[in-house]
Scaffold this active site. Structure first.
Site, PDB file in Angstrom:
ATOM      1  N   ASP A 233      -8.209   9.152  -4.712  1.00 35.47           N
ATOM      2  CA  ASP A 233      -8.142   8.516  -3.406  1.00 35.47           C
ATOM      3  C   ASP A 233      -8.615   7.158  -3.513  1.00 35.47           C
ATOM      4  O   ASP A 233      -9.985   7.009  -3.568  1.00 35.47           O
ATOM      5  CB  ASP A 233      -8.621   9.338  -2.421  1.00 35.47           C
ATOM      6  N   GLU A 274      -2.926   6.405  -2.990  1.00 40.59           N
ATOM      7  CA  GLU A 274      -3.130   5.129  -2.739  1.00 40.59           C
ATOM      8  C   GLU A 274      -2.015   4.503  -1.564  1.00 40.59           C
ATOM      9  O   GLU A 274      -1.956   3.144  -1.425  1.00 40.59           O
ATOM     10  CB  GLU A 274      -3.376   4.121  -3.823  1.00 40.59           C
ATOM     11  N   GLY A 276       0.901   4.485  -1.196  1.00 42.01           N
ATOM     12  CA  GLY A 276       2.162   4.029  -1.445  1.00 42.01           C
ATOM     13  C   GLY A 276       2.281   2.531  -1.772  1.00 42.01           C
ATOM     14  O   GLY A 276       3.134   1.782  -1.977  1.00 42.01           O
ATOM     15  N   ASP A 297      -1.490   8.080   6.003  1.00 42.27           N
ATOM     16  CA  ASP A 297      -1.865   9.588   6.376  1.00 42.27           C
ATOM     17  C   ASP A 297      -0.933   9.981   7.679  1.00 42.27           C
ATOM     18  O   ASP A 297      -1.165   8.921   8.771  1.00 42.27           O
ATOM     19  CB  ASP A 297      -3.389   9.635   6.833  1.00 42.27           C
TER      20      ASP A 297
END
Ligand code: GLA
Length: 493
Positions: A233, A274, A276, A297
């Site tokens: 992430d 990440e 997009g 998110d």
């Protein structure tokens, strides 16, 4: 045609054995294989397999397949499940080669259920519930630990604070996770897989230790512990970038971890997160990714409840146009399924989505070959949520071996028709109504690129509707969806 009804559409599962889940599975030769055969029906059930290659062993009582395939190849086997009421069979192909995640991964993640408040005990409880709820019988297999399992250097809470690495530089888990290896063993013991989470930057999004400058060491530790999936992430790495949308800056950290994971002696499903940036779908596969978040998110922490539907619709329908980059081994991921009991405002609450909106969610995600990662509490599954997650014919569309992501074929105002070609030549079709009033949605053969009579099957209700030519229409409720299979024209065989 019938209007979308609120409530359960999926027929109750038959007590007879039924094989579910994918028909194809990839593993690297020489790496351990672990696969729990998904089958619904009354227990006790006895599993067997015809044509099982040397190196693999099947536990007849649980249906857990384990072993190692030494050589590359395609192994066609027939899986069988038997109970007092009958026998079910399914052809199953194991491909030992250079690709894994041949169908979209299915599982569960800690994130939307508890955010950072995760513990070993909770993860074990959820793994147990994946089995006892029956989700495992439909192909759900990943138990993904998200942010919050390791040390948060800035924290004064003795449970999670402290030195983030030991004297040798190895990551330390926090006191809520006394033994990461034992936890992985526990999950594997159930025939399930386990995922872990970290960031390429110095810290994760929640402020926990990241992998920055320890990538090789962390990858080999995750392998030693026995993990099966890594979510990587971006988080704090973004602060080190000049332009967070620049592909040339985004690729290297993902490439670096991808190549470290590829050196390990076990398969890692590599989940790029990440949000997009830099059109990750165009290069996610090149850095070893098996799925990549194409969006932010869907239910970001304190998002007002009312925006969840807007996000689901924006993320889901917004996938139009990027379908060509998805396929076996690499999938577009518009984030987890926020249904059932999820964390909102600091406590578990039922999803704010209406039933219609939840049908749209599952229908779109299934048609789009999105990973089906449930975000709710598996120990508290109400019958409606369970019915949404366990419709075997809907899952068959998501897990279809051809791996072609659906695309829209027509759009009239708030009404959309999406279609997805299936391996056997049939077409899965979604009729969507993004508007606030029930409306008729029509699928035209000319838009779908087909000719002649087709048998149309309603996938949510699992029943044939009839034979149709030229067009098919159904009334779709507000924010709702209907999902059909247009079976292959018999003359095309
Ligand atoms: C980001 C990710 C989420 C989740 C959190 C954890 O927001 O997009 O999926 O992993 O971080 O902190």
């Amino acid at each position: 045609m019938h209007a979308q009804q609120s409530g359960i559409l999926t027929p109750p599962p038959s007590p007879k054995p039924q094989m579910n889940g994918p028909t194809i599975y990839g593993v690297h030769p020489g790496h351990p294989l672990l696969y729990r055969i998904p089958a619904s029906g009354d227990r006790p059930m006895t599993f067997s397999a015809k044509g099982l290659p040397a190196g693999l062993m099947l536990d007849p009582a649980t249906g857990i397949l384990r072993g190692v395939l030494a050589r590359p190849g395609k192994y066609d086997i027939t899986l069988q499940a038997r109970n007092a009421l009958g026998t079910a069979k399914r052809r199953f192909r194991i491909v030992a080669g250079d690709k894994i995640a041949l169908t979209p991964p299915m599982g569960w993640s800690t994130w939307y259920m508890v955010h950072l408040d995760i513990t070993d005990a909770m993860v074990r409880q959820q793994a147990n519930a994946m089995i006892s709820s029956g989700l495992v019988n439909y192909g759900y297999s990943f138990i993904d630990i998200d942010d919050g399992w390791n040390i948060k250097p800035s924290s004064s809470d003795p449970m999670i604070g402290g030195a983030p690495r030991d004297v040798e530089g190895n990551l330390r888990s926090n006191l809520n996770f006394p033994d990461m290896e034992a936890l992985a063993d526990y999950v594997h013991g159930q025939g399930l897989k386990i995922g872990i989470y970290i960031s390429p930057g110095p810290l994760t999004c929640g402020g926990f230790e990241g992998s920055y400058r320890h990538e090789a060491q962390d990858a080999s530790l995750f392998a030693k512990w026995g993990y099966d999936l890594l979510k990587y992430d971006l988080c704090s790495y973004r602060k080190m970038m000049k332009n967070p949308n620049d592909v040339e800056e985004l690729k290297p950290p993902y490439q670096l971890m991808g190549s470290e994971l590829a050196k390990q002696n076990r398969d890692f499903v590599y989940n790029l997160c990440e949000y997009g940036n830099g059109d990750v779908w165009k290069w996610g596969r090149d850095v070893g990714g098996n799925f990549w978040r194409t969006t932010g998110d869907v239910g970001y922490l304190d998002t007002p409840q009312s925006t969840l539907w807007k996000n689901v619709a924006a993320f889901g329908f917004g996938q139009a146009g990027i379908e060509k980059w998805a396929g076996p081994g690499g999938w577009n991921d518009p984030d987890n399924l926020l249904i059932g009991q999820i964390k909102w405002g600091g406590r578990l609450m039922p999803t704010p989505l209406t039933h219609n909106e939840q049908y749209t969610y599952m229908t779109l995600w299934s048609l789009m070959d999105a990973p089906l990662v449930f975000g709710g509490d598996m120990t508290q599954l109400d019958p409606f949520t369970l019915s949404l997650l366990t419709n075997s014919e809907v899952i068959d569309v998501n897990q279809d071996a051809l791996g072609k992501q659906a695309a829209p074929v027509s759009k009239h105002g708030t009404l959309e028709v999406w279609s997805k070609p299936m391996e056997d030549g049939s077409i899965a079709v979604g009729l969507f109504n993004r508007g606030d009033r029930a409306s008729e949605v029509t699928a035209l053969w000319s838009d779908l690129g087909i000719r002649g009579k087709r048998t149309v099957r309603d996938l949510w209700r699992q029943e044939d509707v009839g034979k149709f030519d030229h067009e098919f229409h159904a009334t779709v409720g507000p924010h709702g969806a209907e999902m059909f299979l247009f079976e292959k024209h018999p003359h095309q065989w």
